[in-house]
Design a protein around this motif. Structure first.
Motif, PDB file in Angstrom:
ATOM      1  N   ALA A  28      48.640  -1.867 110.086  1.00 26.15           N
ATOM      2  CA  ALA A  28      49.512  -0.734 109.806  1.00 26.15           C
ATOM      3  C   ALA A  28      50.556  -0.519 110.894  1.00 26.15           C
ATOM      4  CB  ALA A  28      48.676   0.529 109.616  1.00 26.15           C
ATOM      5  N   ASP A  29      50.166  -0.732 112.171  1.00 29.08           N
ATOM      6  CA  ASP A  29      51.108  -0.510 113.271  1.00 29.08           C
ATOM      7  C   ASP A  29      52.300  -1.459 113.179  1.00 29.08           C
ATOM      8  OD1 ASP A  29      49.584   1.534 114.249  1.00 29.08           O
ATOM      9  OD2 ASP A  29      48.629   0.348 115.841  1.00 29.08           O
ATOM     10  N   ASN A  89      60.263  10.199 101.693  1.00 29.54           N
ATOM     11  CA  ASN A  89      58.824   9.991 101.472  1.00 29.54           C
ATOM     12  C   ASN A  89      58.144   9.260 102.628  1.00 29.54           C
ATOM     13  OD1 ASN A  89      59.840   7.420 101.145  1.00 29.54           O
ATOM     14  ND2 ASN A  89      58.747   6.998  99.240  1.00 29.54           N
ATOM     15  N   LYS A  90      58.746   9.325 103.820  1.00 28.28           N
ATOM     16  CA  LYS A  90      58.209   8.580 104.952  1.00 28.28           C
ATOM     17  C   LYS A  90      56.819   9.059 105.358  1.00 28.28           C
ATOM     18  CE  LYS A  90      60.760  11.376 108.365  1.00 28.28           C
ATOM     19  NZ  LYS A  90      61.752  11.320 109.463  1.00 28.28           N
ATOM     20  N   THR A  91      56.457  10.274 104.982  1.00 27.13           N
ATOM     21  CA  THR A  91      55.119  10.773 105.320  1.00 27.13           C
ATOM     22  C   THR A  91      54.038  10.095 104.476  1.00 27.13           C
ATOM     23  OG1 THR A  91      55.391  12.603 103.759  1.00 27.13           O
ATOM     24  CG2 THR A  91      55.963  13.017 106.076  1.00 27.13           C
ATOM     25  N   ASN A  92      54.452   9.358 103.447  1.00 25.27           N
ATOM     26  CA  ASN A  92      53.487   8.661 102.595  1.00 25.27           C
ATOM     27  C   ASN A  92      53.258   7.212 103.021  1.00 25.27           C
ATOM     28  OD1 ASN A  92      53.161  10.903 100.919  1.00 25.27           O
ATOM     29  ND2 ASN A  92      54.871  10.291  99.610  1.00 25.27           N
ATOM     30  N   LEU A  93      53.806   6.821 104.155  1.00 23.14           N
ATOM     31  CA  LEU A  93      53.714   5.428 104.571  1.00 23.14           C
ATOM     32  C   LEU A  93      52.265   4.961 104.688  1.00 23.14           C
ATOM     33  CD1 LEU A  93      54.982   2.805 105.451  1.00 23.14           C
ATOM     34  CD2 LEU A  93      55.208   3.714 107.771  1.00 23.14           C
ATOM     35  N   GLU A 131      47.830   1.500 102.808  1.00 22.24           N
ATOM     36  CA  GLU A 131      46.438   1.417 102.370  1.00 22.24           C
ATOM     37  C   GLU A 131      46.323   0.880 100.949  1.00 22.24           C
ATOM     38  OE1 GLU A 131      44.853   5.324 102.832  1.00 22.24           O
ATOM     39  OE2 GLU A 131      45.009   5.305 105.033  1.00 22.24           O
ATOM     40  N   ALA A 132      47.230   1.310 100.074  1.00 18.68           N
ATOM     41  CA  ALA A 132      47.188   0.869  98.681  1.00 18.68           C
ATOM     42  C   ALA A 132      47.388  -0.635  98.555  1.00 18.68           C
ATOM     43  CB  ALA A 132      48.251   1.606  97.869  1.00 18.68           C
ATOM     44  N   ILE A 133      48.250  -1.192  99.405  1.00 19.69           N
ATOM     45  CA  ILE A 133      48.535  -2.629  99.318  1.00 19.69           C
ATOM     46  C   ILE A 133      47.496  -3.453 100.057  1.00 19.69           C
ATOM     47  CG2 ILE A 133      50.214  -4.439  99.850  1.00 19.69           C
ATOM     48  CD1 ILE A 133      52.406  -2.337  99.554  1.00 19.69           C
ATOM     49  N   THR A 134      47.130  -3.031 101.280  1.00 16.14           N
ATOM     50  CA  THR A 134      46.195  -3.831 102.087  1.00 16.14           C
ATOM     51  C   THR A 134      44.784  -3.803 101.526  1.00 16.14           C
ATOM     52  OG1 THR A 134      45.863  -1.949 103.595  1.00 16.14           O
ATOM     53  CG2 THR A 134      47.511  -3.591 104.227  1.00 16.14           C
ATOM     54  N   GLY A 168      44.822  -7.209 100.164  1.00 11.88           N
ATOM     55  CA  GLY A 168      45.314  -8.351 100.937  1.00 11.88           C
ATOM     56  C   GLY A 168      46.442  -7.980 101.879  1.00 11.88           C
ATOM     57  N   TYR A 169      47.325  -8.931 102.109  1.00  9.34           N
ATOM     58  CA  TYR A 169      48.436  -8.743 103.036  1.00  9.34           C
ATOM     59  C   TYR A 169      49.553  -7.914 102.407  1.00  9.34           C
ATOM     60  CZ  TYR A 169      46.900 -11.897 106.750  1.00  9.34           C
ATOM     61  OH  TYR A 169      46.220 -12.465 107.793  1.00  9.34           O
ATOM     62  N   VAL A 170      50.317  -7.249 103.267  1.00 13.61           N
ATOM     63  CA  VAL A 170      51.467  -6.478 102.822  1.00 13.61           C
ATOM     64  C   VAL A 170      52.752  -7.162 103.306  1.00 13.61           C
ATOM     65  CG1 VAL A 170      51.339  -4.978 104.850  1.00 13.61           C
ATOM     66  CG2 VAL A 170      52.605  -4.212 102.856  1.00 13.61           C
ATOM     67  N   ILE A 171      53.726  -7.206 102.433  1.00  7.34           N
ATOM     68  CA  ILE A 171      55.059  -7.668 102.798  1.00  7.34           C
ATOM     69  C   ILE A 171      55.922  -6.438 103.048  1.00  7.34           C
ATOM     70  CG2 ILE A 171      57.147  -8.832 102.002  1.00  7.34           C
ATOM     71  CD1 ILE A 171      55.435 -10.608 100.270  1.00  7.34           C
TER      72      ILE A 171
END
Length: 348
Positions: A156-157, A190-194, A199-202, A205-208
């Motif tokens: 996430a970082d 919507n940056k507070t939803n990052l 979490e939804a993508i990882t 698996g991996y996130v692009i």
């Protein structure tokens, strides 16, 4: 020639699919047409490879929709073929559609496609190259100058640092998948939803994380590439612009995007030329590239769609030159059987 189209499932095929359009054109030109699915192969004890194929009866149809009715009718029958009887196997499945429910089927086309190549069948796109393209990491092998800046991670970082670098204007999507599934746009509103997006993508698996290209607001251009060059008939390109729905960032047609006529300019042609050497080297006979501005967002090498819509908009039948190209390749293969491997033959 005998041509087989490999699809995920006959039950999920539709009249306006590009595969239907191509199969119809092949039948119109007098070729024997077959459909094959992931569970249809049989490797015999003597190493003969056979397939339980659905054969479309010979004849002509007024259009591809009537052809589709014939495909689904009782006149279309199951036959057992030795794959050596096939001239062409066209891999038209989307592995991402099978990953969740039928993981055994996801790479069946690639695995059996390789075996067909060994037995003298022209398989396109080249299965060895397709094996490297089963997720979006393949996209990163194209020249950097036509790619939006991208990172791929599960941390996430890393994503947060990338978002900060791009002033919280980025696109997030899964490494595996297709059709716009799991795609998010991070913006100032919507940056507070990052965290939730990551979490939804990882979870799977991996996130692009990809920089947002402002030109995407106007949608993207889907351009068909055949034999390394933009597909063109009578000065018109097989292309369309996919506009986003008002409440969706995705321009995919089945996700609510709208198809409109596209003007293919020198910008799009330059992008196509830059990626041409890679497509040629990989034996990618027919692909669909999605262009925004001077960047490519995606390269669809498995089952690029919207060929019917492109033909309607341009008033040209783009299925004809594709089948003509296959006819020429089969003729070359017969005359020079030992001079070309599958990858080279797929693109000449």
């Amino acid at each position: 020639m005998n041509i087989a189209f490999f699809v995920n499932d006959l039950a999920t095929e539709y009249p306006n699919y590009a595969t239907t359009f191509l199969a119809w054109q092949a039948r119109q030109r007098g070729h024997d047409v077959y459909y094959v699915t992931p569970g249809d192969f049989l490797l015999q004890g003597n190493d003969d490879l056979c397939v339980h194929a659905r054969q479309v009866p010979s004849g002509k149809s007024k259009d591809h929709t009537l052809f589709f009715k014939t495909l689904r009718s009782k006149s279309s029958k199951r036959v057992m073929l030795n794959v050596r009887e096939l001239d062409v196997l066209m891999l038209r499945n989307d592995p991402a559609n099978d990953v969740q429910d039928k993981p055994w089927a996801a790479e069946a086309g690639i695995l059996w496609g390789r075996e067909c190549v060994k037995r003298g069948v022209l398989v396109i796109n080249d299965p060895d190259s397709l094996s490297r393209a089963t997720n979006k990491l393949y996209f990163q092998s194209f020249p950097r100058e036509v790619r939006a800046e991208t990172i791929i991670t599960r941390h996430a970082d890393d994503v947060k640092a990338f978002a900060k670098k791009h002033k919280n204007e980025i696109i997030l999507k899964p490494l595996q998948g297709s059709g716009g599934s799991g795609v998010f746009k991070l913006g100032k509103d919507n940056k507070t939803n990052l965290n939730q997006m990551i979490e939804a993508i990882t979870r799977d698996g991996y996130v692009i994380a990809q920089e947002y290209v402002p030109a995407a607001k106007r949608g993207d251009i889907r351009l068909f590439i055949m034999n390394g060059h933009p597909l063109e008939v009578n000065g018109k390109y097989a292309a369309l612009r996919r506009e986003q729905a008002k409440d969706d960032i995705r321009s995919n047609i089945h996700a609510g995007g709208k198809a409109v006529e596209a003007q293919v300019t020198e910008t799009e042609l330059k992008v196509a030329e830059i990626i041409r050497p890679k497509l040629v080297a990989d034996g990618m006979f027919l692909v669909g590239i999605d262009i925004v501005g001077d960047k490519i967002l995606e390269v669809n090498v498995f089952s690029p769609g919207n060929l019917v819509t492109c033909s309607k908009m341009a008033g040209e039948d783009f299925s004809a030159p594709i089948i003509e190209a296959l006819e020429r390749k089969v003729a070359i293969k017969r005359d020079y059987a030992h001079d070309f491997d599958n990858r080279h033959l797929a693109i000449i």
